[in-house]
Scaffold this motif. Sequence first.
Motif, PDB file in Angstrom:
ATOM      1  N   SER A  70       0.896  -1.361   0.132  1.00 22.35           N
ATOM      2  CA  SER A  70       0.014   0.080  -0.048  1.00 22.35           C
ATOM      3  C   SER A  70       0.833   1.354   0.007  1.00 22.35           C
ATOM      4  CB  SER A  70      -0.859   0.200   1.199  1.00 22.35           C
ATOM      5  OG  SER A  70      -0.048   0.213   2.350  1.00 22.35           O
ATOM      6  N   GLU A  71       0.239   2.603   0.100  1.00 23.27           N
ATOM      7  CA  GLU A  71       0.933   3.537   0.058  1.00 23.27           C
ATOM      8  C   GLU A  71       1.141   4.076   1.546  1.00 23.27           C
ATOM      9  OE1 GLU A  71       2.252   5.225  -2.452  1.00 23.27           O
ATOM     10  OE2 GLU A  71       1.753   3.412  -3.430  1.00 23.27           O
ATOM     11  N   THR A 105       4.949   0.204  -1.031  1.00 22.21           N
ATOM     12  CA  THR A 105       5.029  -0.249  -2.241  1.00 22.21           C
ATOM     13  C   THR A 105       6.342  -0.200  -2.885  1.00 22.21           C
ATOM     14  OG1 THR A 105       4.299   1.833  -3.300  1.00 22.21           O
ATOM     15  CG2 THR A 105       2.597  -0.131  -3.072  1.00 22.21           C
TER      16      THR A 105
END
Length: 198
Positions: A70-71, A105
């Motif tokens: 994810s970010e 990520t």
Amino acid sequence: MSVDNANLAALIGSRICHDLISPIGAINNGLELLGMSGDMSGPELELISDSVANANARIRFFRIAFGAASEQQISRAEVVSVLEDIGKGGRLKYQWTPQEASSRTEVRLAFLAALCLETGLPYGGTVKILCADGKWTVIGEGSKLNVDDNLWARVSGGTSAVAVTPALVQFAMLPEAAKDLGRTVRVEQTLERVTLHF
């Protein structure tokens, strides 16, 4: 590997790592208690303790490399801790140069690249991970490289006749994960160095 399959594989990786990290942590805590009570000491306890620490380090590393990304930001301290632990007693040493937190990520891409380099450095060496202006460079250096050009063609998005085995899954995952971020991986090689850019 389609995007759906890649996401499913990442979720499975996350689940396995999540479920294993707690019991390994519990074993480590039990070993510490045994050591403090004096009930058990010597090379046996040291061997078990080292094995548990290695398993814990690998699971933390794999959770980022193979788990769902994810970010969410991962701090420099956490990444360095994972890499230091995985490098203890191993044939590879890791150098993480980014000073700021990085998105999960991007760290995932760097870890997958490091796993690819691990196969190319069978006699050990150093993996350096750098980032400048959002561009990542992962460098593997060692006295002896073992790079299968046919396998490494897959990393840059080329075709490869080499079958993807469990030990080589990172070679299939890295280009897919890069593509999900709108990036491609470029590979450069010299006699003692393999460099990946993305």
